[in-house]
Design a protein around this motif. Structure first.
Motif, PDB file in Angstrom:
ATOM      1  N   ARG A   1      77.633 -83.621 -24.005  1.00 37.40           N
ATOM      2  CA  ARG A   1      78.817 -82.944 -24.254  1.00 37.40           C
ATOM      3  C   ARG A   1      79.698 -84.393 -24.902  1.00 37.40           C
TER       4      ARG A   1
ATOM      5  N   TRP B   1      78.267 -80.188 -28.717  1.00 31.95           N
ATOM      6  CA  TRP B   1      76.658 -80.275 -27.295  1.00 31.95           C
ATOM      7  C   TRP B   1      76.272 -80.626 -28.242  1.00 31.95           C
TER       8      TRP B   1
ATOM      9  N   GLU C   1      81.689 -73.030 -21.439  1.00 31.01           N
ATOM     10  CA  GLU C   1      81.059 -73.436 -20.693  1.00 31.01           C
ATOM     11  C   GLU C   1      80.019 -71.915 -20.486  1.00 31.01           C
TER      12      GLU C   1
ATOM     13  N   VAL D   1      75.815 -79.704 -17.954  1.00 34.27           N
ATOM     14  CA  VAL D   1      75.890 -80.695 -19.191  1.00 34.27           C
ATOM     15  C   VAL D   1      76.945 -81.916 -18.428  1.00 34.27           C
TER      16      VAL D   1
END
Length: 478
Positions: A279, A293, A334, A345
């Motif tokens: 990210r 992302w 997310e 992430v």
């Protein structure tokens, strides 16, 4: 008997001058008769005493050719017309006036505060910012009974304003098609009114200028001798290729969305569970913030799969979200996105968000909401080169960076970035570079060496070859 006609519009100029929309952009290539069209159009209302016209260039020295041409046309069009060299305006027998002006710096737009013009024309619109152009909407108002208020512009591809001009006039619809935008007005009594305003792009190239082609048939051949980017822009009016463009490797080819060949933009897909996720983040408040992302496959190829761009819809204007609000939006995405839900992430951000010299850092505010970032590598030239390396195509037409077609803000802003006029190896940071910045932070975490096979796929001579005009929500820049 000698003819009294001093100027007659050519076919493409005539079609431009017939348009009734509030805004119209003319040109898109060199030699299309753009300046003559603006000057001739400015004469339309000179019989009305209250009429005021304004013709703008970015700097005043650039106006000299327009002023010289006006000296040929205006006195012949209206006997008794006089030019005031000190004030840079023409006065006509009716009392109407046409001014020549400039806007070298953005703050110069305030020089027109309190003034009104029925006709406002921008010559070479891509040299102006959106703020400069849109401010003049407020100066476009009638000065007398019976005048019509409207804005006209000409442009070639390229320049600092290339991105917003393309987004406003080129991308939303095919040429000669009106783009309608609804604007709501809230009245002091709480009532509401809605009005539609139209804008249109009228293309023109040297091939539409019959007079120029007859006088100098070699001009088109000289344009064809230019370097590839300049040739496509100035000869064919290709808005996807222009002088000063940083990432000339970029290709958005709908025919390659499914095959992933010959295009950086591809159709979205469900990301395999074993791919790594990143990210990127670049904070902004009055300017847009950007969250991107990215997924990385087993070969190290990077895919931009989702974005959150804090832009109002006005180019380069931020939505003024506090860091905590951005963090909550990230958490929501997310939690819900099938490609991100339940997966680790890693966040990479601009190192400046960790700055505590003026109080609690942006990073700390976001951490309270459960969103964490590592410091990104902010080496500007190295980061730019990583993007160049990844945009290069291999022998099979595959790059090392793909962008999902749903990431419209990346597709709009990154290909339009231009080089800085002083620091010529870097991009112009006055442009809309926020998505580019968060992208390079991520790419610097997975650096690659220059590809051994470096291939920028050619674009055919037709600027419509790759189906440039795709569906958009008109009036809302994404």
């Amino acid at each position: 008997m000698a003819s009294s006609i001093i100027w007659r519009p050519q076919e493409r100029q005539r079609r431009f001058m017939e348009r009734g929309e509030f805004e119209a952009l003319y040109g898109g290539a060199a030699g299309g008769g753009k300046s003559d069209a603006l000057l001739a159009e400015s004469l339309r209302q000179i019989h009305l005493p209250g009429y005021r016209g304004l013709i703008l260039r970015k700097t005043f020295p650039q106006l000299s050719q327009l002023v010289d041409r006006s000296a040929e046309l205006f006195p012949a069009a209206a006997k008794g017309a006089k030019y005031n060299g000190g004030g840079h305006f023409w006065t006509f027998p009716s009392g109407a006036k046409i001014y020549f002006g400039s806007m070298q710096h953005s703050e110069d737009r305030i020089n027109y505060q309190g003034k009104r013009f029925d006709y406002i024309a921008f010559d070479e619109l891509t040299q102006f910012s959106w703020e400069e152009y849109s401010y003049m909407f407020s100066r476009c108002r009638p000065g007398g009974e019976g005048t019509r208020c409207y804005i006209r512009a000409t442009a070639n591809p390229g320049g600092r304003g290339h991105g917003w001009v393309k987004e406003r006039f080129i991308t939303p619809a095919p040429p000669m098609t009106t783009v309608w935008q609804e604007t709501e007005l809230v009245l002091p009594n709480g009532g509401r009114q809605v009005k539609r305003q139209g804008r249109v792009f009228v293309p023109s190239t040297v091939f539409d200028n019959r007079i120029l082609m007859e006088r100098d048939p070699d001009y088109a051949f000289r344009l064809s001798m230019l370097p590839e980017a300049e040739k496509k822009a100035l000869l064919y009016g290709d808005w996807d290729s222009f002088s000063g463009q940083v990432f000339t490797e970029w290709r958005n080819n709908p025919s390659g969305y499914e095959s992933r060949r010959g295009s950086h933009v591809i159709a979205p897909f469900l990301v395999p569970r074993d791919w790594s996720l990143y990210r990127g983040f670049d904070f902004g408040y009055t300017r847009p913030f950007s969250v991107g992302w990215y997924a990385v496959d087993r070969e190290g190829r990077v895919y931009r799969i989702r974005e959150l761009y804090g832009c109002t819809g006005t180019p380069n204007e931020g939505v003024r979200w506090e860091p905590a609000r951005i963090a909550r939006a990230i958490k929501e995405i997310e939690k819900d996105d099938p490609n991100l839900r339940g997966r680790p992430v890693r966040g990479i951000a601009d190192p400046s968000i960790f700055d505590e010299s003026r109080g609690e850092s942006v990073a700390a505010m976001m951490e309270r909401e459960g969103i964490y970032f590592d410091r990104g590598d902010n080496k500007r030239i190295a980061g730019k080169m990583q993007l160049h390396h990844r945009l290069s195509f291999d022998g099979d037409g595959r790059p090392m960076l793909y962008v999902f077609s749903s990431c419209r803000s990346f597709i709009r802003t990154v290909p339009s970035l231009i080089y800085d006029s002083v620091n010529v190896e870097d991009i112009d940071t006055d442009g809309e570079d926020h998505i580019y910045d968060e992208c390079r932070y991520v790419l610097m975490e997975r650096p690659i060496t220059p590809p051994t096979v470096k291939k920028a796929l050619p674009i055919g001579d037709s600027p419509l070859e790759y189906g440039r005009y795709d569906a958009m929500r008109i009036g809302n820049i994404r």
